[in-house]
Design an enzyme around this catalytic site. Structure first.
Site, PDB file in Angstrom:
ATOM      1  N   LYS B  25       0.830  -1.201   0.000  1.00  0.00           N
ATOM      2  CA  LYS B  25       0.000   0.000   0.000  1.00  0.00           C
ATOM      3  C   LYS B  25       0.870   1.258   0.000  1.00  0.00           C
ATOM      4  CE  LYS B  25      -3.797  -0.810   2.170  1.00  0.00           C
ATOM      5  NZ  LYS B  25      -4.477  -1.225   3.397  1.00  0.00           N
ATOM      6  N   ARG B  97      -3.135   2.934   8.335  1.00  0.00           N
ATOM      7  CA  ARG B  97      -3.381   1.634   7.697  1.00  0.00           C
ATOM      8  C   ARG B  97      -2.131   0.757   7.787  1.00  0.00           C
ATOM      9  NH1 ARG B  97      -5.925   5.238   3.775  1.00  0.00           N
ATOM     10  NH2 ARG B  97      -8.062   4.550   3.304  1.00  0.00           N
ATOM     11  N   GLY B 106      -5.486 -11.457   7.139  1.00  0.00           N
ATOM     12  CA  GLY B 106      -5.638 -11.836   8.538  1.00  0.00           C
ATOM     13  C   GLY B 106      -5.212 -10.747   9.494  1.00  0.00           C
ATOM     14  N   MET B 108      -4.696  -6.585  11.087  1.00  0.00           N
ATOM     15  CA  MET B 108      -5.360  -5.317  11.338  1.00  0.00           C
ATOM     16  C   MET B 108      -5.357  -4.496  10.054  1.00  0.00           C
ATOM     17  SD  MET B 108      -4.100  -2.249  13.766  1.00  0.00           S
ATOM     18  CE  MET B 108      -4.369  -0.701  12.902  1.00  0.00           C
ATOM     19  N   ARG B 335      -4.329   0.016  -8.024  1.00  0.00           N
ATOM     20  CA  ARG B 335      -3.823  -1.369  -8.023  1.00  0.00           C
ATOM     21  C   ARG B 335      -4.277  -2.028  -9.311  1.00  0.00           C
ATOM     22  NH1 ARG B 335      -7.888  -3.074  -3.111  1.00  0.00           N
ATOM     23  NH2 ARG B 335      -9.785  -2.480  -4.191  1.00  0.00           N
ATOM     24  N   HIS B 451     -15.185 -37.520  -7.489  1.00  0.00           N
ATOM     25  CA  HIS B 451     -15.228 -38.258  -8.749  1.00  0.00           C
ATOM     26  C   HIS B 451     -16.099 -37.520  -9.756  1.00  0.00           C
ATOM     27  CE1 HIS B 451     -16.871 -41.357 -11.514  1.00  0.00           C
ATOM     28  NE2 HIS B 451     -15.645 -41.851 -11.434  1.00  0.00           N
ATOM     29  N   ARG B 558      -7.102 -43.353 -20.251  1.00  0.00           N
ATOM     30  CA  ARG B 558      -7.514 -44.334 -19.237  1.00  0.00           C
ATOM     31  C   ARG B 558      -8.268 -45.453 -19.927  1.00  0.00           C
ATOM     32  NH1 ARG B 558      -9.112 -38.949 -16.286  1.00  0.00           N
ATOM     33  NH2 ARG B 558      -9.513 -38.681 -18.505  1.00  0.00           N
ATOM     34  N   ARG B 613      -2.559 -45.728 -20.533  1.00  0.00           N
ATOM     35  CA  ARG B 613      -2.360 -46.355 -19.222  1.00  0.00           C
ATOM     36  C   ARG B 613      -3.142 -47.657 -19.210  1.00  0.00           C
ATOM     37  NH1 ARG B 613      -4.943 -43.618 -13.993  1.00  0.00           N
ATOM     38  NH2 ARG B 613      -6.812 -44.485 -14.941  1.00  0.00           N
ATOM     39  N   GLU B 725       3.173 -42.750  -8.839  1.00  0.00           N
ATOM     40  CA  GLU B 725       2.009 -42.228  -8.122  1.00  0.00           C
ATOM     41  C   GLU B 725       1.920 -42.785  -6.712  1.00  0.00           C
ATOM     42  OE1 GLU B 725      -1.598 -43.452 -10.198  1.00  0.00           O
ATOM     43  OE2 GLU B 725      -0.612 -45.244 -10.955  1.00  0.00           O
ATOM     44  N   SER B 744       5.347 -40.826 -15.765  1.00  0.00           N
ATOM     45  CA  SER B 744       4.274 -39.844 -15.678  1.00  0.00           C
ATOM     46  C   SER B 744       3.798 -39.817 -14.226  1.00  0.00           C
ATOM     47  CB  SER B 744       3.130 -40.209 -16.624  1.00  0.00           C
ATOM     48  OG  SER B 744       2.157 -39.190 -16.606  1.00  0.00           O
ATOM     49  N   GLY B 746       1.439 -39.398 -11.382  1.00  0.00           N
ATOM     50  CA  GLY B 746      -0.001 -39.380 -11.130  1.00  0.00           C
ATOM     51  C   GLY B 746      -0.223 -38.696  -9.799  1.00  0.00           C
ATOM     52  N   THR B 747      -0.353 -37.386  -9.849  1.00  0.00           N
ATOM     53  CA  THR B 747      -0.340 -36.642  -8.583  1.00  0.00           C
ATOM     54  C   THR B 747      -1.638 -36.780  -7.804  1.00  0.00           C
ATOM     55  OG1 THR B 747      -0.909 -34.641  -9.803  1.00  0.00           O
ATOM     56  CG2 THR B 747       1.419 -35.014  -9.342  1.00  0.00           C
ATOM     57  N   ASN B 748      -2.712 -37.259  -8.426  1.00  0.00           N
ATOM     58  CA  ASN B 748      -3.924 -37.508  -7.634  1.00  0.00           C
ATOM     59  C   ASN B 748      -3.670 -38.621  -6.624  1.00  0.00           C
ATOM     60  OD1 ASN B 748      -5.147 -35.700  -9.317  1.00  0.00           O
ATOM     61  ND2 ASN B 748      -6.581 -37.144 -10.231  1.00  0.00           N
ATOM     62  N   ASP B 749      -3.236 -39.774  -7.124  1.00  0.00           N
ATOM     63  CA  ASP B 749      -2.997 -40.884  -6.215  1.00  0.00           C
ATOM     64  C   ASP B 749      -1.811 -40.614  -5.306  1.00  0.00           C
ATOM     65  OD1 ASP B 749      -5.166 -42.263  -6.983  1.00  0.00           O
ATOM     66  OD2 ASP B 749      -4.127 -43.985  -7.828  1.00  0.00           O
ATOM     67  N   CYS B 812       0.272 -36.260 -14.991  1.00  0.00           N
ATOM     68  CA  CYS B 812      -1.061 -36.443 -15.557  1.00  0.00           C
ATOM     69  C   CYS B 812      -2.151 -36.418 -14.503  1.00  0.00           C
ATOM     70  CB  CYS B 812      -1.123 -37.720 -16.389  1.00  0.00           C
ATOM     71  SG  CYS B 812      -0.873 -39.216 -15.435  1.00  0.00           S
ATOM     72  N   TYR B 832       6.330 -32.278 -19.598  1.00  0.00           N
ATOM     73  CA  TYR B 832       4.991 -31.862 -20.017  1.00  0.00           C
ATOM     74  C   TYR B 832       3.977 -32.137 -18.916  1.00  0.00           C
ATOM     75  CZ  TYR B 832       3.872 -36.794 -20.779  1.00  0.00           C
ATOM     76  OH  TYR B 832       3.655 -38.129 -20.584  1.00  0.00           O
TER      77      TYR B 832
END
Lengths: 857, 857
Positions: B25, B97, B106, B108, B335, B451, B558, B613, B725, B744, B746-749, B812, B832
């Protein structure tokens, strides 16, 4: 070895220190030759592992000079034996055996009787006056050479043998006469181009051993056991001796002490006029080694002397093979004797008393895992029984009683002092009260690390799991056996958790106490080990037993186990409470019960530390199954809403504590109040399933608030710490350590999440196949996965201590009672392991062995 | 800053480069002062972050010289303003301020009108001729000071206001007259010891800002956002100006371009005779900024000029606040403007055309995630509709149609060209065919990474999830709305997946195409980014769409999605086959279908790589529910035996492939044969859920054998690789890489196992609470968990490349379409990312931004 030679060494030149060069087998034979004299051990030579390495590097070509050195060694052997390889009249016969630095079951093993051919078989027959023996030896050689050296399918040989037996109308191989064996030999020779030239035979066998080192089986085996490819294998060529040359000949096996009891008297079996394989095969009834004194007194006296010599020399109980050829004793093999726990403990105590071993040396001779079997009731080994089905021996010991199909029935029977076996397709947390009430557990699914197995071992209950041939109909309350017969509830059954056997016979069960010998051995272990040993125990009884077995405290008190059995409805009331007020009231009904539990456990511990893990499992474990509730009822809706797809990865542990802080608060308050009533109480509050530093921060605040209210002080009156049981926690252990006085690695859950491998689901479906295709050699839930999960533990330990140099580190998974895992934990600087009470002696011993191996005592 | 001063800097001395010292600011106000001139920006000064750090280090004591420097700065400000703080006749009023380097919600925030007291309020009333204004300002100041500086609960003030309004019978705050406001001020002053001395007020406010830096909220916020504690915050003290001094005064907000469309014409709102907060609060109807030309032509012309200056200077669209005090224009704030995707893209294209920005600079002004919204059909924004319930906007876009409760019903309706919305409590793999057939998805449970959400986004279907106020009775086929009314199957419904709203109104839905502007921008991105972008696609249609949206290939096909819908019975036949022969036959029925699928996908890809896969999910996903089968039937027994406690951690992925190699073999053969028919086909075989090197070794052999049989050659015709994964795979990536051409992630699992946190179970139960208690700020399934899971990816990448320097690395998981995660992947040397087709443009843009931020283009 003379300086001009590079690739071959005679047995008479070597020693056991040359294991790397000569392999285990070659080094032991050389050592025996050295200490017993060349006359006592059939002569021979070893083609070294260095030759094998050079052979591989040369693209499967023998290194320069090797063939010449082999020829020279053979010439020396011929001179020594006074026979020549391929001599038609009196042929020298040799055995050819592989032998790597470590025993490798996946490799080529042994070819016997090498040197026989169509010409010399007649000479052998004449020399021994036994045509059948000569043709049987030749038949075996042609078969072994074809199968072992050339890889011809053993079925082809077996089918030919079966055909000949059928044609002659005989049943046993031993019933085949010389003519039949000759016919078989001829048939075998049509399977491949059998080399008649004995030098070509020897050359082929040596190359086959070398090639087997790079064979698929051996490569896979090495990968699995992390044996480097560049070790290579040695080849041992040894003169054959024969125990079947008449009544002054014989073969046998001898142990330097009784192999069952460990008593200081040699034991074993022998056969007159026989070869070693006859002793092992059990075709003829063997004689006790003590009878040898009468039959061949001189050989017996020599053997007894040799056993004493070998034992003193190797500083361990020995398992030997010998042959007496026309009155002359030959030692063929010696190695440390495999022995059951009682024999191992007895040997250790005696060996120290005799001055044979130091305490540390004696401890190293005991298989730590085996001592667990000394502590559980067993089927009387002298009684036979009819096995009706077999499962997995999941928790050792014998148990018998009435079949019950529910925990409730087991509890009811216990109240009337009736013994029961709890029979379930599988078990879960709701069955735990039944484990305590029953004598043993039997399931039709699950392996050695299934819920049933873990809880049974934790409680010291014998268990047979995965008896898949049984049909257990819980609704009809009927157990159907493989033969179609049935056992109804109340019917008698007995299980042997050591072997996995199930019987309907009333086998006597005996409960051995902790023997004086075991006490002695464990006392030495305690003096040597660095690693502390605690127990996982949830009840005052378990705590008392843990202390009795030498636990230095409780490393894991699963507080939720106190909410099962008759208290389950109270816990269900907490979960299903309608609104804050109802929940608080339900929690307050649980608090005095918890307080009482903790107080009684602390009394049993008598000042030893108690580490309480706050509520961990998913809430639905405390609830009835949805379908047991009226359709459309609010209870059912609530219970259904708590069902999770993957409860292992769901609303558990600290997540529960953050969702319902009142529960954790109640547990902590109960623990502090109980501690206040027990002088010297030493308590630790442990938070399960922590992923994030801020989760532990939240709980640190909660516990600090309760501590303030109860007037207790961290450090002085209690410690605060975290389970480390998720991969993320291992990666972020430096941050988590800011809030913790201690870590306890929960290696069960860390294995499940680190491998993405659920214990229950996987052991039932995958493990057997993985062992078959040699991806695994055992369950990662049994011994910690060293290259993977164990490295996560190491990382967590290192990062934790990076933040706090004096952070206390424990392990409370099942691995805490596994000797291989304990060795790893010792090396990783862990402070203590915690295991189920019956494993406490195992852990004490294994911890001492790790320290000895590490030269840190 | 003059060399004698250390802690305070006047606005007129600073610049935007001093963000670290002055906070965001302070730096922006200083920058405006510098470029627009001191007359255009109300004067003031900043107490620096360095002063805050010194204050903290001194144990909450102002560093030596700070108070004196503040007093001097205030004197300069008074001289500049011609007024004195606390002057009873004409007081100088200031705002105070906080302002850290990064915006921190968070902390003041702001105290306005500081300087007023019982004496000066009269002077202000007289000077402005507006007693109500003076007392309202004073009332606000006493309230803000008490709440913000002293932490008094805001409820107490609000209750007092409510009481006064009730007593006077008025409804709005603005209806309170000067007397009422005076009474309120007096009441407020009883809540605490209000400091009448303006210098004490200032001193207290400055110290409160400093103290707030170490307050719980700020500490937690910083921990969460990994902002170092030692940054400190600055304090800005600025002269108040008033837009409410009559008809020649006013306040407003102005954007340098249209904030909705991005058109090159300033937009905004203003009010005559009003303060800024009135414009924002919406109490009065504002006027369009274009009207300012008529009302205050001079101020308007100045404002337009300033907006052009600021935009050129900041090189971004600006969002400003201004006040006109008695004809004089003051700029209070500037801003970068927040803007919807269409405006952002339009601005970027125009700014490059105008020569304002380079392409790289223009790309950095677009919120990459937002462009997804440009590609999905939307509710017509000009039409109002009645919302009957709200859930989570899980997949953007609008959809409408008949309610259906099963995938089968959706498929049937699709065949008759009827539009449907698939309504389910939750979805699983068995519902996927319904996603393709329906226009949109509505569930009552699950979050943004459920899902339903994942599959819907993957297929570009709008979805609303977690609409928990709905009761979905699948059996009765009735949807019950919160008001108690019901919609039966076939009834009309419309969902807004962008906002989460549900309506029964037939809202028009429009489907915007990829605009020319977006094409232009993505073209620049492609020229700059290093990271490749592929798509996750399972069907020929998806593949075609992925190519249309710029995907460079398919990173995750898949294969199991092809076994759903009408082919499910074929797959069930494979699993339930009785014996080897029946299984082989069932598999052979699937093969030509797979071959055809792959061929059509390869045609759509036109030479781009296709990474398949092999079968991944637990087999039971292809089976009916056990209770749907006759009790006691062998099918039911088999289906029951395949149920798993934790399917996520069960018999999946490569484990399936090892248990039933025929299935994988069939898939690989089908792929190779399809590739042989499509010129230029580029195929990759990927093995899921690998833990052990030997698992991949097993599959490498299997694939090599099929390749031999089909006459295709690794390297030339196909590549072979592994999903990474599981945490163990990251630890052992060096060994796994020996067998792989590519990884590859598998960042979900990996997130599920690394955190031990199930997506489905957790997002529904835990996430909201965790965000509430500030343990998380978003789902780890949305943006990759940087300190934890992301480090596992980095470790896996590093170890993999240690073995193979040219190992190709992809990602992936859903994270492949998340800009924050993409920045991490760029930094980690990933080759990639692969994401759902509608995220492809997002990923192209985010990848370019990561490269620009990294100066690597």
């Amino acid at each position: 070895m003379s300086t001009s030679r590079r690739w071959v060494q005679d047995f008479s030149e070597g020693s056991r220190e040359q294991r790397d060069l000569l392999g285990g087998k070659g080094a032991n034979v050389a050592e025996m030759t050295r200490i017993l004299g060349a006359d006592r051990v059939p002569a021979g030579f070893t083609i070294t592992t260095a030759a094998c390495v050079a052979y591989m590097e040369g693209g499967s070509t023998a290194p320069e000079g090797m063939d010449a050195e082999v020829a020279e060694a053979l010439a020396r052997l011929e001179a020594h034996a006074g026979k020549r390889l391929g001599d038609a009249a009196d042929p020298l016969l040799v055995s050819v055996r592989s032998g790597a630095r470590e025993s490798m079951p996946g490799m080529m093993d042994t070819v016997l009787n090498l040197g026989l051919n169509d010409a010399s078989v007649g000479g052998l027959a004449e020399r021994t006056g036994n045509a059948r023996f000569a043709w049987d030896s030749y038949r075996r050689f042609v078969q072994m050479y074809g199968n072992v050296v050339l890889g011809i399918d053993s079925d082809r040989f077996e089918e030919a043998i079966a055909a000949v037996k059928a044609a002659r109308g005989v049943e046993l191989d031993t019933d085949l006469d010389a003519a039949a064996l000759e016919e078989l030999t001829r048939t075998f020779q049509t399977f491949y181009a059998f080399p008649q030239d004995p030098h070509a035979q020897l050359d082929g066998a040596i190359r086959a051993v070398f090639d087997s080192w790079m064979g698929d089986r051996a490569v896979t085996y090495r990968r699995l056991h992390r044996i480097p490819d560049d070790w290579g294998t040695a080849v041992n060529v040894q003169q054959m001796v024969f125990g079947n040359k008449g009544d002054t000949s014989g073969s046998g096996v001898a142990f330097s002490r009784d192999e069952v009891t460990g008593e200081a008297e040699p034991s074993g079996d022998f056969l007159v006029n026989a070869q070693g394989e006859d002793v092992v095969s059990g075709v003829r009834n063997t004689q006790d080694i003590r009878d040898l004194r009468t039959v061949m007194p001189e050989a017996h006296a020599q053997l007894m002397e040799i056993l004493r010599t070998l034992e003193a020399h190797y500083k361990d109980m020995q398992d030997t093979e010998f042959t007496v050829e026309e009155g002359r004793l030959y030692m063929l093999q010696t190695r440390s004797a495999k022995r059951p726990a009682q024999a191992a403990v007895r040997f250790a105590v005696d060996a120290v008393a005799e001055g044979l071993l130091t305490e540390a040396e004696a401890l190293m001779t005991i298989d730590a895992a085996s001592v667990e079997t000394l502590l559980s009731p067993q089927f009387d080994p002298s009684v036979d029984y009819a096995v009706v089905a077999t499962g997995i021996g999941a928790s050792p010991g014998g148990a018998k009683g009435e079949v019950v199909f529910s925990a409730a029935a087991a509890v009811a029977a216990r109240a009337e002092k009736r013994d029961t076996i709890l029979v379930r397709p599988f078990t879960d947390a709701g069955d735990v009260a039944g484990f305590a009430a029953a004598r043993g557990i039997l399931t039709s699914t699950g392996g050695k690390a299934s819920h049933a197995a873990l809880v049974a071992r934790g409680m010291g209950r014998p268990a047979v799991t995965g008896a898949s041939a049984l049909k257990i109909d819980v609704r009809a309350r009927v157990l159907r056996l493989p033969d179609g017969s049935t056992v109804a509830e109340g019917g008698f059954i007995a299980i042997n958790g050591t072997t996995g056997e199930i019987t309907l016979d009333d086998v006597p069960v005996t409960a051995p106490g902790v023997s004086d010998e075991l006490e002695t051995v464990l006392g030495w272990a305690d003096g040597i080990r660095r690693l502390g040993v605690r127990a996982n125990a949830d009840t005052p009884d378990d705590a008392a037993r843990a202390v009795e077995l030498g636990a230095q405290g409780i490393g894991l008190c699963r507080s939720e186990h106190m909410f099962l059995g008759e208290r389950q409805p109270l816990m269900a009331a907490v979960i299903l409470a309608d609104g804050e007020q109802e929940r608080t009231a339900a929690i307050e009904r649980l608090r005095p019960l918890q307080e009482d539990d903790y107080e009684r456990i602390l009394v049993a511990l008598d000042g030893r530390p108690l580490c309480v893990r706050l509520l961990d499992p998913p809430l639905n474990e405390f609830l009835p199954e949805p379908h047991e509730l009226p359709e459309g009822s609010p209870e059912r809706a609530r219970v259904e809403s708590l069902q999770e797809e993957n409860p292992m990865l769901g609303t558990r542990g600290v997540r529960l504590g953050i969702l319902q802080p009142e529960l954790y608060e109640m547990q902590v308050r109960a623990l502090f109040r109980a501690a206040a009533r027990v002088p010297g109480a030493d308590v630790e509050v442990m938070i399960p399933l922590v992923d994030y530093e801020l989760e532990l921060d939240f709980m640190e605040d909660l516990v600090a608030r309760v501590a303030d209210e109860e007037g207790v002080v961290r450090g002085r009156d209690y410690k605060f710490g975290s389970m480390i049981e998720l991969p993320r926690a291992c990666f972020l252990a430096d941050r988590i350590a800011r809030h913790a006085d201690f870590f306890s690695f929960g290696t069960n859950d860390l294995t499940q999440t680190g491998l993405g491998f659920s214990r229950e689901d996987i052991e039932a479906r995958i493990l057997e196949r993985y062992i078959d295709v040699k991806i695994l050699d055992r369950s990662p839930f049994e011994t910690i996965d060293t290259p993977g999960v164990a490295q996560m533990v190491r990382m967590g330990a290192w990062l934790g201590r990076k933040t706090k140099v004096d952070l206390k580190l424990g392990v409370c998974g099942e691995h805490g009672g596994d000797p291989d895992s304990i060795a790893f934990f010792h090396d990783s600087g862990i402070d203590y392991v915690s295991c189920s009470p019956p494993r406490v002696p195992v852990a004490r011993l294994a911890a001492a062995q790790a320290a000895i191996a590490d030269r840190r005592f």
